[in-house]
Scaffold this motif. Structure first.
Motif: not given
Length: 212
Positions: A44-47, A49-50, A68, A71, A75
């Motif tokens: 995923t793009h969120h992963e 980015q993190a 995960s 990440i 956060d």
């Protein structure tokens, strides 16, 4: 019908160009033939980015579960300053218990109570939070208070110490403090935020007694 491929996101930490790339061809152009290239794909793009905000070594060789988890740690964010931290120490459970509060940044001890002959760690944490709330209201301190006990934080919200510890001759003084704490919560409002200390991210809470 052919199954559509799930898109991938490629993070390049060290290559001709760094960043997040949406295709393998774009990624390969940055890392192929590049000495000591550091890159990895994410679902995923969120992963992605993190991960790009962190270090390659944090993600190298990790499976999806640990990835995960990493990440989630990212956060959590940074520790809030100024703030205070409370903690309790119990020798056995139940057993002799004490609690204290320190300045999160300097480690300066603000107060310490106990040991009381028989208690639990969660009771100590609960008392420490209420003690801090009461003291800080008197001193007009509005900074957040950190605790690493989910149970104690939950009890504060309910304004009730929901311990299963039975009352007895060995913990009379401790339960007197519990009764006073519950009464204070019922009669007072407070502005201090009660925050969960993320031990897995930040290490031991500054108020830790160092007896593990």
């Amino acid at each position: 019908m052919a199954k559509k491929k799930k898109p991938k996101f490629y993070v390049v930490w060290h290559g001709r160009q760094t960043g997040i790339f949406h295709t393998w061809d774009e990624c390969a152009a940055q890392v192929s033939g590049f000495t000591d290239a550091k890159y990895k794909s994410f679902d995923t793009h969120h992963e992605a980015q993190a991960a790009f905000a962190g270090e390659y070594e944090d993600f190298k060789g990790q499976n999806k579960t640990s990835k995960s988890k990493q990440i989630r740690l990212i956060d959590v964010g940074e520790i809030v300053y100024p703030s205070y931290a409370v903690d309790a120490a119990c020798s056995g459970n139940p057993g002799p218990v004490e609690y204290r509060c320190v300045d999160t940044n300097s480690g300066e001890e603000i107060f310490r109570r106990g040991p009381f002959p028989q208690g639990t760690n969660n009771v100590g944490e609960f008392l420490a939070i209420v003690h801090a709330l009461s003291l800080f209201q008197q001193r007009e301190i509005t900074a957040p208070i950190y605790s690493d006990s989910k149970n104690a934080i939950g009890w504060i919200k309910k304004k009730k110490c929901q311990t299963q510890l039975p009352r007895g001759e060995n913990n009379t003084e401790l339960f007197e403090l519990v009764d006073r704490a519950e009464k204070w919560l019922a009669e007072h409002e407070y502005t201090n935020k009660i925050l969960k200390w993320e031990t897995e991210v930040w290490g031991e809470i500054p108020a830790d007694f160092g007896r593990k």
